[in-house]
Design a protein around this motif. Structure first.
Motif, PDB file in Angstrom:
ATOM      1  N   LEU A 193       0.836  -1.191   0.000  1.00  0.00           N
ATOM      2  CA  LEU A 193       0.000   0.000   0.000  1.00  0.00           C
ATOM      3  C   LEU A 193       0.877   1.249   0.000  1.00  0.00           C
ATOM      4  N   ALA A 194       0.530   2.213  -0.829  1.00  0.00           N
ATOM      5  CA  ALA A 194       1.251   3.485  -0.874  1.00  0.00           C
ATOM      6  C   ALA A 194       0.242   4.618  -0.966  1.00  0.00           C
ATOM      7  N   SER A 195       0.507   5.704  -0.271  1.00  0.00           N
ATOM      8  CA  SER A 195      -0.387   6.857  -0.309  1.00  0.00           C
ATOM      9  C   SER A 195       0.445   8.131  -0.269  1.00  0.00           C
ATOM     10  N   SER A 196      -0.149   9.226  -0.752  1.00  0.00           N
ATOM     11  CA  SER A 196       0.560  10.495  -0.720  1.00  0.00           C
ATOM     12  C   SER A 196      -0.437  11.639  -0.652  1.00  0.00           C
ATOM     13  N   ALA A 197       0.004  12.745  -0.065  1.00  0.00           N
ATOM     14  CA  ALA A 197      -0.736  14.000  -0.045  1.00  0.00           C
ATOM     15  C   ALA A 197       0.142  15.039  -0.724  1.00  0.00           C
ATOM     16  N   ASN A 198      -0.397  15.719  -1.750  1.00  0.00           N
ATOM     17  CA  ASN A 198       0.385  16.627  -2.572  1.00  0.00           C
ATOM     18  C   ASN A 198      -0.263  18.005  -2.594  1.00  0.00           C
ATOM     19  N   TYR A 199       0.537  19.033  -2.301  1.00  0.00           N
ATOM     20  CA  TYR A 199       0.028  20.404  -2.352  1.00  0.00           C
ATOM     21  C   TYR A 199       0.792  21.184  -3.403  1.00  0.00           C
ATOM     22  N   ASP A 200       0.063  21.869  -4.297  1.00  0.00           N
ATOM     23  CA  ASP A 200       0.650  22.648  -5.385  1.00  0.00           C
ATOM     24  C   ASP A 200       0.921  24.069  -4.888  1.00  0.00           C
ATOM     25  N   LEU A 201       2.199  24.426  -4.789  1.00  0.00           N
ATOM     26  CA  LEU A 201       2.574  25.737  -4.275  1.00  0.00           C
ATOM     27  C   LEU A 201       2.257  26.862  -5.250  1.00  0.00           C
ATOM     28  N   VAL A 202       2.216  26.564  -6.556  1.00  0.00           N
ATOM     29  CA  VAL A 202       1.999  27.596  -7.566  1.00  0.00           C
ATOM     30  C   VAL A 202       0.519  27.816  -7.833  1.00  0.00           C
ATOM     31  N   ASN A 203      -0.204  26.723  -8.058  1.00  0.00           N
ATOM     32  CA  ASN A 203      -1.607  26.814  -8.478  1.00  0.00           C
ATOM     33  C   ASN A 203      -2.589  26.617  -7.335  1.00  0.00           C
ATOM     34  N   GLY A 204      -2.107  26.186  -6.173  1.00  0.00           N
ATOM     35  CA  GLY A 204      -2.998  25.892  -5.065  1.00  0.00           C
ATOM     36  C   GLY A 204      -3.690  24.553  -5.260  1.00  0.00           C
TER      37      GLY A 204
END
Length: 335
Positions: A193-204
């Motif tokens: 199992l793999a999971s991730s949380a990603n936040y875009d610094l440029v576009n939000g």
């Protein structure tokens, strides 16, 4: 005389053949230690590949995607085999891809109304990433940064930004993406199992994903790897400009749309099967087949979009948001 001389000669030979021992001999080790093999692995993997469609986070960007990449792992702090403290590594990757036939899915095909607007825009993507990963044993956790540079006519707006019946640039296209990622990876029996949380610094906006896969060995060289992935967006826009989001959301060609805040909800379910074939100790060939099944707001984009561009009014093509079965192959070599 001859007998005495013969006996003396035999005695001398026997004495010469007897080893000189200074003390009691040491017993031979019961479990001799084999010499450690020379480690010539640099921890770097190079790959080239082809995908019939470039599917990224539930969106179908276009057909005939060719790609190449390098990724590696550098051990910073050891200890997993020594004191159970785990290990810390630097993970890095460089990836480049391009639509080989310039057949994108976002643009309308208006060869009769305006020859400048076609679904034959070029698109390339360069991605650079680095992360610090710590292996705790039961799970590995990573935190990293990645930069995604979008290039080509599709990223620049293609024909929609050219002069013609619209007269001026309207800001269509894609922005670059800079994202921070927090990831986790663990094994539950035979399932990884793999999971991730990603936040875009440029576009939000946020993008979350969860993937599961299992490896089934067929022979020593061939395996079957079924996998499934699920995505969720929170005010997520995939780097598309506001004008483009308005266009594909059923607004006008001038970007006037209620689709201001991006996508919030489940994006797509992606399922597939990989067939890795170990060619030798370092090279692996991996054909695959997969299906992308848009959900929630992404599926609604397909319903709201139309192909009816009539003097500036209409939505974008629904192709990026339709369910699709695609396939591809990757050749990877570890150094």
């Amino acid at each position: 005389m001859k007998l005495n001389a013969l006996l003396k000669t035999l005695g001398f030979l026997a004495l010469a053949a007897t080893p000189v021992v200074a003390g009691p001999s040491a017993p031979a080790p019961k479990n001799p230690i084999a010499p450690a093999p020379v480690n010539d692995d640099l921890g770097i993997t190079a790959s080239i590949g082809y995908d019939s469609n470039y599917v990224w986070r539930g969106f179908n960007f276009g057909q005939h995607w060719v790609r190449a990449g390098l990724n590696g792992e550098l051990l910073l702090v050891g200890g997993a085999s020594e004191d159970g403290a785990g290990s810390t590594s630097l993970l890095w990757d460089v990836n480049y891809g391009s639509l080989a036939g310039d057949q994108d899915s976002y643009s309308p095909n208006l060869t009769t109304a305006n020859a400048a607007i076609k679904n034959t825009n070029s698109f390339q993507r360069l991605q650079l990433g680095a992360a610090i990963s710590h292996d705790f044993g039961p799970a590995a956790v990573s935190f990293g940064y990645s930069y995604i540079h979008n290039m080509g006519a599709l990223a620049n707006g293609g024909g929609l930004n050219q002069a013609g019946i619209f007269g001026q640039s309207q800001g269509y296209g894609m922005n670059d993406i800079q994202q921070l990622t927090l990831g986790a990876n663990t094994n539950l029996g035979p399932i990884n199992l793999a999971s991730s949380a990603n936040y875009d610094l440029v576009n939000g906006g946020w993008y979350f994903d969860l993937t599961a896969k299992s490896t089934i060995a067929v022979t020593d060289a061939i395996s079957i790897v079924p996998h499934a992935g699920l995505g969720y967006g929170l005010h997520y826009n995939a780097g598309l400009t506001q004008a483009t989001r308005g266009l594909i959301g059923g607004g006008t060609l001038f970007g006037q749309s209620a689709a201001q805040g991006g996508i919030s909800g489940w994006t797509a379910l992606n399922v597939g099967i990989d067939f890795p074939i170990k060619l030798n100790s370092r090279a692996t060939l991996t054909p695959y087949v997969a299906a992308n099944l848009p959900m929630g707001p992404v599926k609604n984009l397909a319903r709201s979009s139309t192909n009816a561009y009539a003097f500036g009014v209409g939505g974008g093509p629904a192709t990026p948001f339709h369910s699709i079965v695609y396939y591809g192959v990757t050749l990877s070599v570890r150094f």
